[in-house]
Each structure stands twice: as structure tokens, then as C-alpha cells.
Design a protein around this motif. Structure first.
Motif, PDB file in Angstrom:
ATOM      1  N   UNK A 256      55.901 -13.614 -44.051  1.00 45.23           N
ATOM      2  CA  UNK A 256      55.112 -14.509 -44.900  1.00 45.23           C
ATOM      3  C   UNK A 256      53.615 -14.177 -44.811  1.00 45.23           C
ATOM      4  N   UNK A 257      53.255 -13.311 -43.895  1.00 48.41           N
ATOM      5  CA  UNK A 257      51.916 -12.718 -43.844  1.00 48.41           C
ATOM      6  C   UNK A 257      50.758 -13.704 -43.738  1.00 48.41           C
ATOM      7  N   UNK A 258      50.991 -14.799 -43.015  1.00 48.55           N
ATOM      8  CA  UNK A 258      49.910 -15.769 -42.896  1.00 48.55           C
ATOM      9  C   UNK A 258      48.962 -15.468 -41.758  1.00 48.55           C
ATOM     10  N   UNK A 259      49.451 -14.708 -40.788  1.00 44.77           N
ATOM     11  CA  UNK A 259      48.682 -14.511 -39.562  1.00 44.77           C
ATOM     12  C   UNK A 259      47.368 -13.805 -39.839  1.00 44.77           C
TER      13      UNK A 259
ATOM     14  N   UNK B  90      44.848 -24.222 -36.674  1.00 44.38           N
ATOM     15  CA  UNK B  90      44.583 -22.832 -37.005  1.00 44.38           C
ATOM     16  C   UNK B  90      43.217 -22.774 -37.663  1.00 44.38           C
ATOM     17  N   UNK B  91      42.268 -22.161 -36.975  1.00 43.49           N
ATOM     18  CA  UNK B  91      40.923 -22.179 -37.557  1.00 43.49           C
ATOM     19  C   UNK B  91      40.764 -21.177 -38.698  1.00 43.49           C
ATOM     20  N   UNK B  92      41.713 -20.267 -38.814  1.00 43.91           N
ATOM     21  CA  UNK B  92      41.670 -19.365 -39.968  1.00 43.91           C
ATOM     22  C   UNK B  92      42.356 -19.992 -41.194  1.00 43.91           C
ATOM     23  N   UNK B  93      43.097 -21.056 -40.985  1.00 40.69           N
ATOM     24  CA  UNK B  93      43.698 -21.755 -42.128  1.00 40.69           C
ATOM     25  C   UNK B  93      44.981 -21.146 -42.658  1.00 40.69           C
ATOM     26  N   UNK B  94      45.890 -20.833 -41.766  1.00 42.89           N
ATOM     27  CA  UNK B  94      47.142 -20.199 -42.207  1.00 42.89           C
ATOM     28  C   UNK B  94      48.281 -21.183 -42.455  1.00 42.89           C
ATOM     29  N   UNK B  95      47.975 -22.464 -42.397  1.00 46.60           N
ATOM     30  CA  UNK B  95      49.044 -23.477 -42.398  1.00 46.60           C
ATOM     31  C   UNK B  95      50.141 -23.259 -43.442  1.00 46.60           C
TER      32      UNK B  95
END
Ligand SMILES: Cc1cc2nc3c(=O)[nH]c(=O)nc-3n(C[C@H](O)[C@H](O)[C@H](O)COP(=O)(O)OP(=O)(O)OC[C@H]3O[C@@H](n4cnc5c(N)ncnc54)[C@H](O)[C@@H]3O)c2cc1C
Ligand code: FES
Ligand code: FES
Lengths: 177, 291
Positions: free
Chosen positions: A95-98, A135-140
Motif C-alpha cells: 500500500x506504499x504508505x510508509x 504518524x507525523x508523516x501522515x500515512x494513516x
């Protein structure tokens, strides 16, 4: 004062001598080298330090190791056997959220606990469980999708996948991008 | 740290070493306080986890609901307290508490002993007029929760005592409760204000009503608002009545503070909103019979 305790970590028995004030996050990282366990805030807020203790999520920054005599701990390192990837790991990959990845171990452990208790989770349940981690990068949204994809794989019986094959399959697409 | 074998063993250790001992339950409050140096690091911690078998339960006995002190919020969520409409406020509080992961560790005893305006379950339990049972090697004593929490982090618990359980009378049929927490995010934040409400109706009349807020006049800890309760008691439930209670009666005893989060005026206004919403929610729940 120190305590001699038995602790089963990722399926392996350990006898540890720990000072009373030692936190589980430090035992796991510095005694056992399990560096998937991250310390973000150290005060129960960010959830990056979450591991499973006797099957349930626990903040390893708010847990004193000496209180865990006889407990079973699971960290991301123990999610799949050597050489394998767990469906949850594959789903997070696909899902490539990381982004920076600092929060990912906490999310994956929450996902594991979620799918153990709710094999076919509703969106609301996915949100409720995964919102324990920040998640501070916002991957939710990607992670919500990953939890559902992992549930699908597990339902289809694809729980452990060959790590080498997965690496080969995704080498150019994800890792080398 | 001391890891007791039984409750008796724990009490003996306490009586020998108090006041240098702090009981450790979920640790979600205590370990943060120690970390932040808000309290002096205790000489001993008394690990309550070995007492889980003895002190973790939710049961009905002698007409009372009894919750063991070391019961985690997660364990509570798996009991009738989350399915019977008379306890609906437990579901509201659960949904607004910390994060799910925190709820696996945090205990009801720890919440009550923490005794701050952010102790959400303490506020809810006040609306059930709960009693705290404390034990020491000298014996047992019961303290009404209202008298137990004296002010912020000041509680009526002696250094050699442990909280064993909290209990409250089984509410009658035709009753329900609610818990309201206003904050800027959905989760993981101390409420700007919170309120807990218990309502029992009989043929449209208010047979019983209990109202608690995170703090009321003169107390920086959860407390009941008896003035509004007595205004409502015995009257026929109507929206007009609730409006009057919120707009006219509540401000006369409620005192709010200004801090860097928000102003006293805003807090007072939100308290009125909480009162109205909370009581209307109780009424709707009683009528529908579901949470
Ligand atoms: C990220 C985060 C979010 C939070 N969100 C909320 C929230 O939304 N609402 C809320 O109300 N609280 C919240 N809290 C505070 C805390 O989680 C609760 O107060 C919780 O109920 C404390 O329970 P515990 O078992 O962890 O207590 P502990 O931290 O173990 O103990 C708290 C205090 O109680 C004493 N104690 C515990 N058990 C006993 C006993 N049986 N007898 C005598 N003394 C005892 C301890 O010595 C200590 O002084 C939050 C905390 C964190 C870290
Ligand atoms: S490091 Fe444990 S919750 Fe942030
Ligand atoms: S990916 Fe960076 S914190 Fe989540």
C-alpha cells in the motif's frame, strides 16, 4: 535492586536480571537488540513503542520489565519466522504508505492485535485500533488500507510469504525507487 | 520494587514501608509523573500486577455493581457494563479515553486514585454515587467517592492503604447515563470540559438525577453539582426544564478557570452545552432501551 525474570520474547525463552526501574523498551532495544521497537515520546502518547504482551498491545515505554515475569512478548522481529514476511508486512509494503518509517513498527503491532481479535475488521475498528499510534508523516490512510489488505491475505491463507521472493518481486518497484 | 504474592502480602509490605511506597497498577499515570519529576521518585514501587487474579473483576453482588481496582478499562469493556443501557456512560467514557492502547493498561483503581480533573472514570463514577473500598492490614473501610477525591491529587487514602474496589448500587430499570467530553481532537487529549450524567425516569418524572463535572466551585477535581440535581429532582422532564437548569441554575455554582487552553467563559458555556446534551442523551437512551 534487580529482579530475575523469565521472559519469552518472539518465541524464545530468556532469563533476565533487570533493575527494578528498567523499562521494557530498553530491555528490548538494548539488552535483546530488537530495534524495531522505537521510543518516540516516552510517555504513552505516540505509540511507536507498542509491542504485544500476552497478545495485547502495550506501551513498552510505560512498562517496567520486572513486572513481566512469565510474560510473552512479541515485537515486529517475531511477526514472521526467519526468511519469511508476514502478510501484514507485505500489505504495508504494497500500500506504499510508509514514509520515514519511524511509526511503522507500532502500527504493524497494532494491526496484528486488531486482526487477531477482529479477523474481518470494519473501517471503524481499523480506525479505533490504529489511531493508538501517531504518524507525523501522515500515512494513516495508507495504513488503514494496509490493515484491510492484510486481513484479506490472512483470510486467503497467505500468512507467511517468502521474503526473498517478495524482495525480488518488488525490488525495482518499491525498494529501488 | 516489591512483587507481592497475595493481597495480604502486599498490605503487609505497605504497612512496613509506608509512606515510601507507591502502588503501581497500569503505570500510565504514575510512570509519567515520575518521568516528568512531578512527584519525588518513590523509594519502593508495589507492583499490583500479581494481584490481578484477586482484584480484577466486574460483578454484581448484594445489589451492588463491584469493580475490582486492577480491572483494566479494556476488561471493563468486555462486560455487561458495555451492553446494558443503564451503564451507557461507560461506553461514552471508553470511547473518549486516551487511545485504545492506553485502555489496555489503565485501571479503574488508578484512575480514581489519580484524582485529577482529567480522571474521566472518576467523573463517571461520581454520577453513579460510587463508593471506594480501601484496605490495609488494619482492616477495610468504605469512602464515598465524593469524599475520597478531596482536591486535585489529594485523596483520602492513607499511605498503608490500597484501593480494593469501587462499588455502586445497581441502577433501576428506566435509567441511563452519559458522558460528554469536549476537546479539540477526537482522542488523546485532556478534555476542555467533561461531564457525566445519570438519569432515572418514572412516568416522565425525574426520579433520580446525578450530575458530575471535571470540576465545580472551589475544587480542582471531579465533583457533583448538587444544586442542579435538586433543581431537577421530582420535576417532569422537558427540554424547557433542562434549558433552565443549564442557563439559570448551573452558572450559579459552576466556577471555571482560564488557562492556556481556553477561557473560563468558554468552559462555562461548554458546561451548559454538556449538561443539555448529556441529559437529553440519557433520556433518548432510556426511551430506546439501547446505548
Ligand atoms: C497518553 C495518555 C492518555 C491518557 N488519557 C486519559 C484520559 O483520556 N482520561 C483519563 O481519565 N485519564 C487519562 N490518562 C491518565 C491515566 O491513564 C489514567 O488515570 C489511568 O486510569 C491510571 O490508571 P493506571 O492503572 O495506569 O494507574 P497508575 O499509573 O499505575 O497509578 C496511578 C496512581 O494510582 C495509584 N494506584 C493505582 N492503583 C492503586 C490501588 N489499587 N490502590 C492504591 N493506589 C493505587 C498509584 O500509586 C498512582 O499514584 C492518560 C494517560 C496517558 C499516558
Ligand atoms: S514512546 Fe511509548 S508511547 Fe511514545
Ligand atoms: S512514516 Fe514517518 S512517522 Fe509515520
Amino acid at each position: 535492586m534487580s529482579f530475575k525474570i523469565n521472559l519469552k520474547v518472539n518465541g524464545k525463552e530468556h532469563v533476565l536480571e533487570v533493575p527494578a526501574h528498567e523499562r521494557l523498551v530498553d530491555t528490548l532495544r538494548y539488552r535483546l537488540g530488537l530495534t524495531s521497537v522505537k521510543e518516540g515520546c516516552g510517555r504513552g502518547e505516540c505509540g511507536t513503542c507498542i509491542v504485544l504482551v500476552n497478545g495485547l498491545p502495550k506501551h513498552s515505554c510505560l512498562t517496567l520489565t520486572a513486572t513481566l515475569d512469565g510474560a510473552e512478548v512479541l515485537t515486529l522481529e517475531g511477526l514472521a519466522p526467519e526468511g519469511k514476511l508476514h502478510a501484514i508486512q507485505l500489505a504495508y509494503l504494497e500500500t506504499r504508505g510508509v514514509q520515514c518509517g519511524f511509526c511503522t513498527p507500532g502500527f504493524m503491532m497494532m494491526t496484528k492485535a486488531l486482526l487477531d481479535t477482529h479477523p474481518e475488521p470494519q473501517q471503524e475498528q481499523v480506525k479505533e485500533w490504529l489511531s493508538s499510534v501517531l504518524c507525523r508523516c501522515g500515512s494513516y490512510h495508507y495504513y488503514f488500507a494496509a490493515a484491510k489488505l492484510a486481513a484479506k491475505y490472512i483470510k486467503e491463507g497467505k500468512i507467511y510469504l517468502d521474503e526473498k521472493q517478495v524482495r525480488e518481486k518488488y525490488h525495482m518497484k518499491v525498494i529501488g525507487r | 520494587m516489591y512483587r507481592p504474592k497475595t493481597l495480604e502480602d502486599a498490605l503487609e509490605f505497605l504497612s512496613k514501608n509506608a509512606p515510601d511506597v507507591k502502588p503501581l497498577a497500569g503505570g500510565t499515570e504514575l510512570l509519567v509523573l515520575i518521568r516528568d519529576k512531578k512527584i519525588t521518585t518513590p523509594k519502593y514501587l508495589l507492583d499490583l500486577s500479581p494481584l490481578k487474579k484477586q482484584l480484577s473483576y466486574v460483578k454484581i453482588e448484594d445489589g451492588k455493581v463491584r469493580i475490582g481496582a486492577t480491572t483494566t478499562l479494556y476488561e471493563i469493556s468486555r462486560t455487561f457494563l458495555h451492553s446494558d443501557v443503564r451503564f451507557a456512560g461507560f461506553v461514552d467514557t471508553w470511547k473518549k479515553f486516551g487511545t485504545l492502547a492506553i485502555r489496555f493498561s489503565a485501571t479503574i483503581g488508578g484512575n480514581v486514585v489519580a484524582g485529577t480533573q482529567y480522571s474521566d472514570y472518576a467523573t463517571l463514577l461520581l454520577a453513579y454515587d460510587a463508593t471506594v473500598k480501601a484496605v490495609s492490614s488494619r482492616g477495610e473501610r468504605s469512602i464515598p467517592l465524593e469524599k475520597f477525591i478531596l482536591d486535585k491529587r489529594i485523596i483520602d487514602l492513607r499511605p498503608d492503604e490500597l484501593v480494593k474496589e469501587v462499588e455502586f448500587a445497581i441502577p433501576p430499570q428506566g435509567s441511563s447515563s452519559s458522558f460528554v467530553k469536549f476537546d479539540r481532537r477526537e482522542l488523546l487529549i485532556a478534555g476542555i470540559i467533561t461531564g457525566a450524567f445519570f438519569l432515572a425516569l418514572e412516568e416522565g418524572k425525574i426520579r433520580d438525577v446525578k450530575i458530575a463535572f471535571d470540576m465545580v466551585k472551589g475544587k480542582r477535581a471531579p465533583a457533583r453539582s448538587h444544586e442542579v440535581e435538586s433543581f431537577l429532582l421530582g420535576k417532569t422532564f422537558s427540554e424547557d426544564l433542562i434549558e433552565k437548569a443549564a442557563e439559570e441554575v448551573l452558572p450559579t455554582y459552576m466556577e471555571r478557570i482560564t488557562d492556556w487552553w481556553t477561557t473560563a467563559e468558554y468552559r462555562l458555556d461548554m458546561s451548559k452545552v454538556a449538561l443539555k446534551r448529556g441529559l437529553l442523551k440519557c433520556k433518548a437512551r432510556i426511551e430506546k432501551g439501547v446505548i
